[in-house]
Design a protein around this motif. Sequence first.
Motif, PDB file in Angstrom:
ATOM      1  N   SER A 197       0.807  -1.225   0.000  1.00 44.97           N
ATOM      2  CA  SER A 197       0.000   0.000   0.000  1.00 44.97           C
ATOM      3  C   SER A 197       0.837   1.271   0.000  1.00 44.97           C
ATOM      4  O   SER A 197       0.346   2.341  -0.357  1.00 44.97           O
ATOM      5  CB  SER A 197      -0.921   0.009   1.226  1.00 44.97           C
ATOM      6  OG  SER A 197      -0.143  -0.113   2.406  1.00 44.97           O
ATOM      7  N   HIS A 198       2.094   1.152   0.423  1.00 41.40           N
ATOM      8  CA  HIS A 198       2.976   2.320   0.425  1.00 41.40           C
ATOM      9  C   HIS A 198       3.483   2.656  -0.972  1.00 41.40           C
ATOM     10  O   HIS A 198       4.053   3.731  -1.189  1.00 41.40           O
ATOM     11  CB  HIS A 198       4.171   2.073   1.345  1.00 41.40           C
ATOM     12  CG  HIS A 198       3.818   1.841   2.776  1.00 41.40           C
ATOM     13  ND1 HIS A 198       3.307   0.647   3.218  1.00 41.40           N
ATOM     14  CD2 HIS A 198       3.901   2.644   3.867  1.00 41.40           C
ATOM     15  CE1 HIS A 198       3.089   0.722   4.536  1.00 41.40           C
ATOM     16  NE2 HIS A 198       3.439   1.919   4.944  1.00 41.40           N
ATOM     17  N   HIS A 199       3.288   1.723  -1.919  1.00 45.04           N
ATOM     18  CA  HIS A 199       3.767   1.907  -3.297  1.00 45.04           C
ATOM     19  C   HIS A 199       2.732   1.313  -4.244  1.00 45.04           C
ATOM     20  O   HIS A 199       2.942   0.245  -4.812  1.00 45.04           O
ATOM     21  CB  HIS A 199       5.123   1.226  -3.496  1.00 45.04           C
ATOM     22  CG  HIS A 199       6.156   1.610  -2.489  1.00 45.04           C
ATOM     23  ND1 HIS A 199       6.879   2.786  -2.578  1.00 45.04           N
ATOM     24  CD2 HIS A 199       6.577   0.987  -1.360  1.00 45.04           C
ATOM     25  CE1 HIS A 199       7.711   2.860  -1.554  1.00 45.04           C
ATOM     26  NE2 HIS A 199       7.540   1.789  -0.798  1.00 45.04           N
ATOM     27  N   LEU A 200       1.621   1.982  -4.423  1.00 44.76           N
ATOM     28  CA  LEU A 200       0.533   1.437  -5.227  1.00 44.76           C
ATOM     29  C   LEU A 200       0.923   1.402  -6.704  1.00 44.76           C
ATOM     30  O   LEU A 200       1.368   2.419  -7.257  1.00 44.76           O
ATOM     31  CB  LEU A 200      -0.728   2.289  -5.049  1.00 44.76           C
ATOM     32  CG  LEU A 200      -1.331   2.287  -3.639  1.00 44.76           C
ATOM     33  CD1 LEU A 200      -2.528   3.227  -3.564  1.00 44.76           C
ATOM     34  CD2 LEU A 200      -1.744   0.875  -3.215  1.00 44.76           C
ATOM     35  N   ASP A 257      -1.775   7.868 -11.654  1.00 47.97           N
ATOM     36  CA  ASP A 257      -2.576   8.871 -10.969  1.00 47.97           C
ATOM     37  C   ASP A 257      -4.031   8.791 -11.429  1.00 47.97           C
ATOM     38  O   ASP A 257      -4.314   8.602 -12.625  1.00 47.97           O
ATOM     39  CB  ASP A 257      -2.044  10.277 -11.256  1.00 47.97           C
ATOM     40  CG  ASP A 257      -0.644  10.505 -10.706  1.00 47.97           C
ATOM     41  OD1 ASP A 257      -0.088   9.573 -10.087  1.00 47.97           O
ATOM     42  OD2 ASP A 257      -0.108  11.611 -10.903  1.00 47.97           O
ATOM     43  N   TYR A 281      -0.452  -0.092   9.129  1.00 46.33           N
ATOM     44  CA  TYR A 281       0.574   0.581   8.325  1.00 46.33           C
ATOM     45  C   TYR A 281       1.519   1.391   9.199  1.00 46.33           C
ATOM     46  O   TYR A 281       1.080   2.239   9.982  1.00 46.33           O
ATOM     47  CB  TYR A 281      -0.073   1.471   7.269  1.00 46.33           C
ATOM     48  CG  TYR A 281      -0.956   0.717   6.303  1.00 46.33           C
ATOM     49  CD1 TYR A 281      -0.586  -0.545   5.844  1.00 46.33           C
ATOM     50  CD2 TYR A 281      -2.164   1.250   5.863  1.00 46.33           C
ATOM     51  CE1 TYR A 281      -1.383  -1.251   4.971  1.00 46.33           C
ATOM     52  CE2 TYR A 281      -2.962   0.547   4.980  1.00 46.33           C
ATOM     53  CZ  TYR A 281      -2.576  -0.699   4.533  1.00 46.33           C
ATOM     54  OH  TYR A 281      -3.375  -1.397   3.674  1.00 46.33           O
ATOM     55  N   LYS A 299       2.345   8.257   4.320  1.00 48.52           N
ATOM     56  CA  LYS A 299       2.724   7.848   2.962  1.00 48.52           C
ATOM     57  C   LYS A 299       1.593   7.088   2.290  1.00 48.52           C
ATOM     58  O   LYS A 299       1.325   7.276   1.091  1.00 48.52           O
ATOM     59  CB  LYS A 299       3.988   6.995   3.004  1.00 48.52           C
ATOM     60  CG  LYS A 299       4.533   6.635   1.638  1.00 48.52           C
ATOM     61  CD  LYS A 299       5.890   5.957   1.735  1.00 48.52           C
ATOM     62  CE  LYS A 299       6.473   5.714   0.352  1.00 48.52           C
ATOM     63  NZ  LYS A 299       7.823   5.099   0.429  1.00 48.52           N
ATOM     64  N   VAL A 300       0.908   6.232   3.043  1.00 48.16           N
ATOM     65  CA  VAL A 300      -0.198   5.449   2.481  1.00 48.16           C
ATOM     66  C   VAL A 300      -1.339   6.377   2.053  1.00 48.16           C
ATOM     67  O   VAL A 300      -1.919   6.203   0.979  1.00 48.16           O
ATOM     68  CB  VAL A 300      -0.693   4.404   3.497  1.00 48.16           C
ATOM     69  CG1 VAL A 300      -1.967   3.720   2.989  1.00 48.16           C
ATOM     70  CG2 VAL A 300       0.385   3.358   3.741  1.00 48.16           C
ATOM     71  N   ARG A 319      -1.115   9.499   1.153  1.00 46.22           N
ATOM     72  CA  ARG A 319      -0.678  10.241  -0.036  1.00 46.22           C
ATOM     73  C   ARG A 319      -0.762   9.393  -1.286  1.00 46.22           C
ATOM     74  O   ARG A 319      -1.129   9.879  -2.364  1.00 46.22           O
ATOM     75  CB  ARG A 319       0.736  10.770   0.182  1.00 46.22           C
ATOM     76  CG  ARG A 319       0.782  11.934   1.168  1.00 46.22           C
ATOM     77  CD  ARG A 319       2.199  12.347   1.508  1.00 46.22           C
ATOM     78  NE  ARG A 319       2.193  13.487   2.430  1.00 46.22           N
ATOM     79  CZ  ARG A 319       3.253  13.905   3.126  1.00 46.22           C
ATOM     80  NH1 ARG A 319       4.430  13.273   2.986  1.00 46.22           N
ATOM     81  NH2 ARG A 319       3.152  14.953   3.935  1.00 46.22           N
ATOM     82  N   GLU A 320      -0.417   8.113  -1.167  1.00 40.04           N
ATOM     83  CA  GLU A 320      -0.560   7.200  -2.293  1.00 40.04           C
ATOM     84  C   GLU A 320      -2.035   7.036  -2.665  1.00 40.04           C
ATOM     85  O   GLU A 320      -2.403   7.018  -3.843  1.00 40.04           O
ATOM     86  CB  GLU A 320       0.051   5.841  -1.962  1.00 40.04           C
ATOM     87  CG  GLU A 320       1.522   5.735  -2.226  1.00 40.04           C
ATOM     88  CD  GLU A 320       1.824   5.753  -3.719  1.00 40.04           C
ATOM     89  OE1 GLU A 320       1.833   4.691  -4.361  1.00 40.04           O
ATOM     90  OE2 GLU A 320       2.037   6.865  -4.259  1.00 40.04           O
ATOM     91  N   ARG A 378      -3.253   9.993  -4.486  1.00 41.72           N
ATOM     92  CA  ARG A 378      -2.691  10.048  -5.836  1.00 41.72           C
ATOM     93  C   ARG A 378      -3.496   9.172  -6.794  1.00 41.72           C
ATOM     94  O   ARG A 378      -3.805   9.575  -7.927  1.00 41.72           O
ATOM     95  CB  ARG A 378      -1.227   9.584  -5.814  1.00 41.72           C
ATOM     96  CG  ARG A 378      -0.556   9.576  -7.196  1.00 41.72           C
ATOM     97  CD  ARG A 378       0.850   9.015  -7.142  1.00 41.72           C
ATOM     98  NE  ARG A 378       0.887   7.600  -6.784  1.00 41.72           N
ATOM     99  CZ  ARG A 378       0.648   6.611  -7.643  1.00 41.72           C
ATOM    100  NH1 ARG A 378       0.306   6.871  -8.895  1.00 41.72           N
ATOM    101  NH2 ARG A 378       0.731   5.346  -7.239  1.00 41.72           N
ATOM    102  N   VAL A 379      -3.861   7.983  -6.339  1.00 45.84           N
ATOM    103  CA  VAL A 379      -4.527   7.005  -7.194  1.00 45.84           C
ATOM    104  C   VAL A 379      -6.045   7.197  -7.248  1.00 45.84           C
ATOM    105  O   VAL A 379      -6.669   6.935  -8.268  1.00 45.84           O
ATOM    106  CB  VAL A 379      -4.184   5.578  -6.716  1.00 45.84           C
ATOM    107  CG1 VAL A 379      -4.955   4.528  -7.499  1.00 45.84           C
ATOM    108  CG2 VAL A 379      -2.677   5.330  -6.856  1.00 45.84           C
TER     109      VAL A 379
END
Length: 238
Positions: free
Chosen positions: A113-116, A120, A135, A140-141, A143-144, A147-148
């Motif tokens: 989840s920290h790097h989906l 965007d 988490y 960071k999660v 914000r990801e 973004r998505v």
Amino acid sequence: MEIEKVNQQLVPEKTQTWQGRSEWFFNRKYTDTYEEYYEGPYKRAEVWQKKILEQLISKDTRVKTLLEFGCGTTRFTRWWKDIGIKATGGDISPFMLSQALHRFDGDLVMADSHHLPFKDNTFDALAFITTFEYYKDPVKVIREAARVGRHGIIMGMMNRNTPKLIRRRTQQLFGKNEFYVTATFYTPKTLIKTIDKALEGRDYTIEWTTTGLPKWFPVQKWNVPIGDFFALYVKFND
């Protein structure tokens, strides 16, 4: 070789101790019985959790697609279609996803989840249902997720403001409940503080509702931060 040993070997040692700690969702002792928990003592709680999640997200009519991360066996992921939302599931646990493959007819992804692994604005919204508690870098999660997910983030959380907190921590102390060992319990206030830090500079509004109240209580959901579970929706206005 026993099936259990084979499955454990399929998961790299580093993954078994994701975030530098042992996690219950990499242990088949717990993942194989996860659905049974919802079909048993947690059934009534699940009904009310879904009611308040629907209450919040249905107000944002822009949301037609959703990524639920930490989907597990897809207990909630399978439900979104019932309220008109097409869902995709994501999880880091191969044991959870191995069950999800047989229970869910939508798309699934294994990732952190920290790097989906999405571009965007791929989905209208992101969902975290009783998973955000695990988490280590929640900012960071979020914000990801922002973004998505173009329109918002829906979250279902185990509430710290509940009489059951003492029971949870006592069970943890005596090794009786592995689900809570690495969990961080939030309140609506502390979660909003984390969200504000993660989304600084963005235009958004937040609404939340609590449930998980005793069966004999005169109401089963309210806007008071006390109860076993709360749902919170972050609506992006920019």
